[in-house]
Design a protein around this motif. Structure first.
Motif, mmCIF file in Angstrom:
data_model
loop_
_atom_site.group_PDB
_atom_site.id
_atom_site.type_symbol
_atom_site.label_atom_id
_atom_site.label_comp_id
_atom_site.label_asym_id
_atom_site.label_seq_id
_atom_site.Cartn_x
_atom_site.Cartn_y
_atom_site.Cartn_z
ATOM 1 N N LEU A 23 0.822 -1.212 0.000
ATOM 2 C CA LEU A 23 0.000 0.000 0.000
ATOM 3 C C LEU A 23 0.857 1.264 0.000
ATOM 4 O O LEU A 23 0.459 2.294 -0.558
ATOM 5 C CB LEU A 23 -0.910 0.013 1.221
ATOM 6 C CG LEU A 23 -2.099 -0.934 1.218
ATOM 7 C CD1 LEU A 23 -2.744 -0.978 2.599
ATOM 8 C CD2 LEU A 23 -3.122 -0.518 0.166
ATOM 9 N N ALA A 24 2.025 1.192 0.645
ATOM 10 C CA ALA A 24 2.873 2.374 0.800
ATOM 11 C C ALA A 24 3.717 2.677 -0.431
ATOM 12 O O ALA A 24 4.383 3.720 -0.484
ATOM 13 C CB ALA A 24 3.788 2.187 2.009
ATOM 14 N N GLU A 25 3.707 1.790 -1.436
ATOM 15 C CA GLU A 25 4.483 2.065 -2.648
ATOM 16 C C GLU A 25 3.953 3.333 -3.321
ATOM 17 O O GLU A 25 2.748 3.595 -3.309
ATOM 18 C CB GLU A 25 4.400 0.877 -3.603
ATOM 19 C CG GLU A 25 5.128 -0.361 -3.086
ATOM 20 C CD GLU A 25 5.006 -1.531 -4.042
ATOM 21 O OE1 GLU A 25 4.666 -1.298 -5.229
ATOM 22 O OE2 GLU A 25 5.255 -2.678 -3.615
ATOM 23 N N PRO A 26 4.845 4.144 -3.902
ATOM 24 C CA PRO A 26 4.412 5.431 -4.458
ATOM 25 C C PRO A 26 3.516 5.261 -5.680
ATOM 26 O O PRO A 26 3.582 4.254 -6.387
ATOM 27 C CB PRO A 26 5.736 6.113 -4.838
ATOM 28 C CG PRO A 26 6.716 4.992 -5.000
ATOM 29 C CD PRO A 26 6.303 3.935 -4.032
ATOM 30 N N VAL A 27 2.677 6.266 -5.900
ATOM 31 C CA VAL A 27 1.808 6.303 -7.080
ATOM 32 C C VAL A 27 2.233 7.471 -7.956
ATOM 33 O O VAL A 27 2.992 8.352 -7.542
ATOM 34 C CB VAL A 27 0.324 6.452 -6.681
ATOM 35 C CG1 VAL A 27 -0.139 5.244 -5.905
ATOM 36 C CG2 VAL A 27 0.090 7.741 -5.881
ATOM 37 N N ASP A 28 1.736 7.472 -9.176
ATOM 38 C CA ASP A 28 1.973 8.586 -10.081
ATOM 39 C C ASP A 28 1.532 9.886 -9.396
ATOM 40 O O ASP A 28 0.482 9.925 -8.741
ATOM 41 C CB ASP A 28 1.148 8.353 -11.360
ATOM 42 C CG ASP A 28 1.413 9.393 -12.442
ATOM 43 O OD1 ASP A 28 1.023 10.562 -12.248
ATOM 44 O OD2 ASP A 28 1.974 9.031 -13.476
ATOM 45 N N PRO A 29 2.309 10.974 -9.527
ATOM 46 C CA PRO A 29 1.926 12.231 -8.872
ATOM 47 C C PRO A 29 0.520 12.702 -9.233
ATOM 48 O O PRO A 29 -0.166 13.319 -8.413
ATOM 49 C CB PRO A 29 2.985 13.223 -9.365
ATOM 50 C CG PRO A 29 4.185 12.373 -9.668
ATOM 51 C CD PRO A 29 3.638 11.079 -10.178
ATOM 52 N N ALA A 136 -3.333 -2.761 -4.356
ATOM 53 C CA ALA A 136 -3.894 -1.424 -4.170
ATOM 54 C C ALA A 136 -2.791 -0.526 -3.626
ATOM 55 O O ALA A 136 -1.754 -1.010 -3.154
ATOM 56 C CB ALA A 136 -5.085 -1.457 -3.220
ATOM 57 N N ARG A 137 -3.025 0.764 -3.701
ATOM 58 C CA ARG A 137 -2.079 1.739 -3.158
ATOM 59 C C ARG A 137 -2.838 2.722 -2.270
ATOM 60 O O ARG A 137 -3.953 3.132 -2.593
ATOM 61 C CB ARG A 137 -1.371 2.509 -4.277
ATOM 62 C CG ARG A 137 -0.549 1.654 -5.213
ATOM 63 C CD ARG A 137 0.695 1.092 -4.550
ATOM 64 N NE ARG A 137 1.483 0.333 -5.502
ATOM 65 C CZ ARG A 137 1.359 -0.979 -5.713
ATOM 66 N NH1 ARG A 137 0.451 -1.673 -5.027
ATOM 67 N NH2 ARG A 137 2.114 -1.594 -6.595
ATOM 68 N N LEU A 138 -2.202 3.082 -1.190
ATOM 69 C CA LEU A 138 -2.756 4.106 -0.305
ATOM 70 C C LEU A 138 -2.303 5.452 -0.857
ATOM 71 O O LEU A 138 -1.207 5.925 -0.582
ATOM 72 C CB LEU A 138 -2.248 3.887 1.124
ATOM 73 C CG LEU A 138 -2.834 4.782 2.207
ATOM 74 C CD1 LEU A 138 -4.335 4.599 2.329
ATOM 75 C CD2 LEU A 138 -2.159 4.498 3.543
#
Length: 294
Positions: A23-29, A136-138
Motif C-alpha cells: 500500500l505504501a508504494e508510491p503512485v503517479d503524482p 492497491a495503493r494508499l
C-alpha cells in the motif's frame, strides 16, 4: 492460546506487513493529486483514499477511468445530505464520478467499519474483498492510524478469497477464487480476466499465500457461493439503480465500460439518459442475451 490460533495470528501479522508495504508504494503524482482532491471534498471525515484496478496494473492514466475507494470515519459526517448517508449505509458503497487535472475517475465511499466488514468472510457480497485481494495503493491518508486501519482491513481480503476457494497449488487457487468472484457479479470483462489478474504478477500472489500459511477452505462452499451469486447479482442491479441518483452520466459510463471490456458497440439513446433507471433495466436483458455481461 491454542497453537493453531497463535499460528493464525502470526500469519495474519505477516500478511498485514506485506499488504502495508504494498500500500505504501508510491503512485503517479497525478494519481496522488486526484486522491488529495477527493479527500478534500469530505473534509475531516476523510480517512484514506485507495487506488486500485486496471489503471494501477497498466500505469495508463490518460483516456482511462481511474478507480478509487474513499474511506470515511462515518457516513453522517461525510455527507451534508442525510439521504446520501442512508443510501451508503443501506446499499454500500455510494459511487461518484470525479475529474481532476484532465483525468477522469470514479470513487466509491465506505466508512471504516463497513470497509473492515466487507473485506472479511462474513461479507454478504464479494465486491470489496474480491477487489482488495488484488494490489492497491494508499494514495492519501489522514494520519498513521488511518493508514494502519486501512491496511488491517485490506489484509483480510486475500485470506477471505482463499478461505472460500478449494485448496491446491497456490496460483491455481487464486485463479479459481477470482473466477468464482467474477461469477458472483454482473461483469462485462472477458472470460480470461480472472486468470490474467494473477498472471500479471504471480510472484505477488505466491508471497501473500506464503505469508498467510495454510488457509483451510470454509465448510459448505457450494451453498456459500450460491448465496453470494444470488446476492451479488441482485446487489449489482440495486447499485445500478442507486447510481442513477448519485452518479451523473452513470448510464454512459456503464456503456463505456461494457464496450471497453466486452468489445461491444452499445449506444445510449437520449431517453435512456433522461430516465437512467428504466434505461439501464431495459438494456440489461439485451446484454445478457448477447453475453456482453454475465
Amino acid at each position: 492460546m491454542p497453537p493453531a490460533a497463535a499460528g493464525s495470528e502470526v500469519s495474519m501479522a505477516s500478511a498485514e506487513a506485506l499488504i502495508a508495504a504494498e500500500l505504501a508504494e508510491p503512485v503517479d503524482p497525478r494519481v496522488a493529486a486526484m486522491a488529495v482532491a477527493i479527500a478534500a471534498k469530505y473534509g475531516a471525515a476523510s480517512r484514506a483514499v485507495l487506488f486500485y484496478g486496471s489503471c494501477l496494473r497498466s500505469r495508463e492514466l490518460d483516456g482511462q477511468m481511474l478507480d478509487f475507494y474513499l474511506i470515511v470515519s462515518d457516513y453522517r459526517a461525510a455527507y451534508a445530505k442525510p439521504w446520501l448517508a442512508r443510501a451508503n449505509r443501506l446499499i454500500p458503497p455510494n459511487v461518484f464520478p470525479f475529474e481532476h487535472a484532465g483525468l477522469r475517475a470514479k470513487y466509491a465511499v465506505l466508512d471504516e467499519a463497513d470497509f473492515h466488514r466487507l473485506n472479511g468472510a462474513e461479507a454478504d457480497s464479494v465486491s470489496v474483498w474480491a477487489r482488495f485481494a488484488q494490489p492497491a495503493r494508499l494514495a492519501w491518508n489522514a494520519d498513521d492510524s488511518a493508514a494502519a486501519t486501512a491496511a488491517r482491513a485490506i489484509a483480510r481480503a486475500p485470506r477471505t478469497l482463499l478461505s472460500l476457494t478449494p485448496g491446491g497449488d497456490a496460483l491455481d487457487r487464486w485463479r479459481r477464487g477470482f473466477t468464482l468472484t467474477y461469477g458472483a457479479e454482473l461483469r462485462a470483462e472477458r472470460g480470461d480476466r480472472p486468470h490474467s489478474i494473477v498472471d500479471f504478477d504471480p510472484g505477488r500472489y505466491r508471497r501473500i499465500a506464503d505469508a498467510l500459511g495454510p488457509v483451510p477452505a470454509l465448510s459448505d462452499l457450494d451453498a456459500r457461493w450460491r448465496r453470494l451469486r444470488r446476492r451479488g447479482k441482485a446487489l449489482t442491479l440495486a447499485r445500478l439503480a442507486k447510481a442513477s441518483l448519485t452518479y451523473s452520466g452513470g448510464i454512459d459510463y456503464l456503456a463505456w465500460k461494457i464496450n471497453r471490456h466486452a468489445g461491444t458497440a452499445i449506444a445510449i439513446a437520449p431517453w435512456q439518459r433522461r430516465w437512467p433507471i428504466l434505461g439501464a433495466l431495459t438494456l440489461l436483458p439485451r446484454l445478457l442475451r448477447r453475453g456482453a455481461i454475465r
